[in-house]
Scaffold this motif. Structure first.
Motif, PDB file in Angstrom:
ATOM      1  N   ALA A 145       2.422 -41.247   1.252  1.00  0.00           N
ATOM      2  CA  ALA A 145       2.508 -42.387   2.172  1.00  0.00           C
ATOM      3  C   ALA A 145       1.164 -42.650   2.846  1.00  0.00           C
ATOM      4  CB  ALA A 145       3.585 -42.126   3.224  1.00  0.00           C
ATOM      5  N   GLN A 146       0.426 -41.601   3.182  1.00  0.00           N
ATOM      6  CA  GLN A 146      -0.883 -41.774   3.815  1.00  0.00           C
ATOM      7  C   GLN A 146      -1.871 -42.405   2.839  1.00  0.00           C
ATOM      8  OE1 GLN A 146      -1.236 -41.305   6.988  1.00  0.00           O
ATOM      9  NE2 GLN A 146      -3.401 -41.741   7.116  1.00  0.00           N
ATOM     10  N   VAL A 147      -1.842 -42.002   1.583  1.00  0.00           N
ATOM     11  CA  VAL A 147      -2.727 -42.596   0.571  1.00  0.00           C
ATOM     12  C   VAL A 147      -2.390 -44.073   0.381  1.00  0.00           C
ATOM     13  CG1 VAL A 147      -3.302 -42.577  -1.894  1.00  0.00           C
ATOM     14  CG2 VAL A 147      -3.239 -40.437  -0.608  1.00  0.00           C
ATOM     15  N   GLU A 148      -1.095 -44.408   0.355  1.00  0.00           N
ATOM     16  CA  GLU A 148      -0.694 -45.813   0.224  1.00  0.00           C
ATOM     17  C   GLU A 148      -1.167 -46.629   1.416  1.00  0.00           C
ATOM     18  OE1 GLU A 148       3.520 -45.829  -0.372  1.00  0.00           O
ATOM     19  OE2 GLU A 148       3.367 -44.983  -2.383  1.00  0.00           O
ATOM     20  N   LEU A 149      -1.092 -46.043   2.615  1.00  0.00           N
ATOM     21  CA  LEU A 149      -1.583 -46.722   3.813  1.00  0.00           C
ATOM     22  C   LEU A 149      -3.078 -46.975   3.709  1.00  0.00           C
ATOM     23  CD1 LEU A 149      -1.032 -47.552   6.914  1.00  0.00           C
ATOM     24  CD2 LEU A 149      -2.113 -45.345   7.348  1.00  0.00           C
ATOM     25  N   GLN A 150      -3.842 -45.979   3.294  1.00  0.00           N
ATOM     26  CA  GLN A 150      -5.295 -46.113   3.174  1.00  0.00           C
ATOM     27  C   GLN A 150      -5.659 -47.207   2.164  1.00  0.00           C
ATOM     28  OE1 GLN A 150      -7.190 -44.338   5.264  1.00  0.00           O
ATOM     29  NE2 GLN A 150      -5.383 -43.266   5.982  1.00  0.00           N
ATOM     30  N   ASN A 151      -4.890 -47.307   1.089  1.00  0.00           N
ATOM     31  CA  ASN A 151      -5.188 -48.299   0.061  1.00  0.00           C
ATOM     32  C   ASN A 151      -4.738 -49.705   0.447  1.00  0.00           C
ATOM     33  OD1 ASN A 151      -6.350 -46.383  -1.609  1.00  0.00           O
ATOM     34  ND2 ASN A 151      -4.408 -45.914  -2.604  1.00  0.00           N
ATOM     35  N   ALA A 205      -9.981 -42.244   6.187  1.00  0.00           N
ATOM     36  CA  ALA A 205      -8.898 -41.310   6.500  1.00  0.00           C
ATOM     37  C   ALA A 205      -8.624 -41.230   8.001  1.00  0.00           C
ATOM     38  CB  ALA A 205      -9.226 -39.926   5.955  1.00  0.00           C
ATOM     39  N   ALA A 206      -9.519 -41.733   8.837  1.00  0.00           N
ATOM     40  CA  ALA A 206      -9.306 -41.712  10.290  1.00  0.00           C
ATOM     41  C   ALA A 206      -8.286 -42.750  10.730  1.00  0.00           C
ATOM     42  CB  ALA A 206     -10.626 -41.941  11.020  1.00  0.00           C
ATOM     43  N   VAL A 207      -7.944 -43.692   9.861  1.00  0.00           N
ATOM     44  CA  VAL A 207      -6.926 -44.690  10.196  1.00  0.00           C
ATOM     45  C   VAL A 207      -5.563 -44.032  10.017  1.00  0.00           C
ATOM     46  CG1 VAL A 207      -5.944 -46.923   9.627  1.00  0.00           C
ATOM     47  CG2 VAL A 207      -8.414 -46.585   9.506  1.00  0.00           C
ATOM     48  N   ALA A 208      -4.835 -43.876  11.126  1.00  0.00           N
ATOM     49  CA  ALA A 208      -3.548 -43.185  11.082  1.00  0.00           C
ATOM     50  C   ALA A 208      -2.395 -44.149  10.885  1.00  0.00           C
ATOM     51  CB  ALA A 208      -3.339 -42.393  12.370  1.00  0.00           C
ATOM     52  N   VAL A 209      -2.444 -45.322  11.567  1.00  0.00           N
ATOM     53  CA  VAL A 209      -1.309 -46.235  11.567  1.00  0.00           C
ATOM     54  C   VAL A 209      -1.825 -47.666  11.575  1.00  0.00           C
ATOM     55  CG1 VAL A 209       0.706 -46.999  12.890  1.00  0.00           C
ATOM     56  CG2 VAL A 209       0.075 -44.601  12.898  1.00  0.00           C
ATOM     57  N   VAL A 210      -1.165 -48.532  10.832  1.00  0.00           N
ATOM     58  CA  VAL A 210      -1.388 -49.966  10.955  1.00  0.00           C
ATOM     59  C   VAL A 210      -0.334 -50.473  11.932  1.00  0.00           C
ATOM     60  CG1 VAL A 210      -1.384 -52.193   9.788  1.00  0.00           C
ATOM     61  CG2 VAL A 210      -2.340 -50.195   8.635  1.00  0.00           C
TER      62      VAL A 210
END
Length: 115
Positions: A28-34, A76-81
């Motif tokens: 889920a974190q990788v999908e968020l980053q992308n 990677a420092a972006v935790a949440v949109v």
């Protein structure tokens, strides 16, 4: 025989409770980053909010924290949109709940009297 079966069951339990959820969180974190796009309001892992101003192919993004203040951080420092519903939910709070200073007022006379 039973010892081997017990060890196998223990491993499966460990996998379901520890490894599998960690893999899902990582995916889920990788999908968020992308999925980061310019203009998204984000919260960094440090808890600082900002707006994405530049998202490139590199591992760095530029985040505007205040008007005219842009910092460059690793992706990677972006935790949440932050979604619009989150902002609307905060606006729907009662006025005293939205204002942290409202909870910190103390009547000094009562405090001095031990009440």
């Amino acid at each position: 025989m039973y010892e081997l079966l017990f060890l196998a069951l223990l491993f499966l339990l460990f996998w379901f409770l520890m490894i599998r959820p960690a893999q899902r969180r990582q995916k889920a974190q990788v999908e968020l980053q992308n999925s980061l796009r310019v203009g998204d309001e984000v919260m960094l892992t440090s808890g600082v909010f900002g707006v994405l101003r530049e998202v490139g192919d590199s591992e760095r993004v530029r985040v505007e924290l205040a008007p005219g203040t842009v910092v460059e951080v690793v992706r990677a420092a972006v935790a949440v949109v932050v979604k619009d519903e989150d902002v609307e939910d905060a606006a729907a709070l009662p006025a005293d709940a939205a204002d942290p200073a409202a909870d910190t007022t103390v009547d000094l006379d009562k405090r001095a009297n031990g009440a």
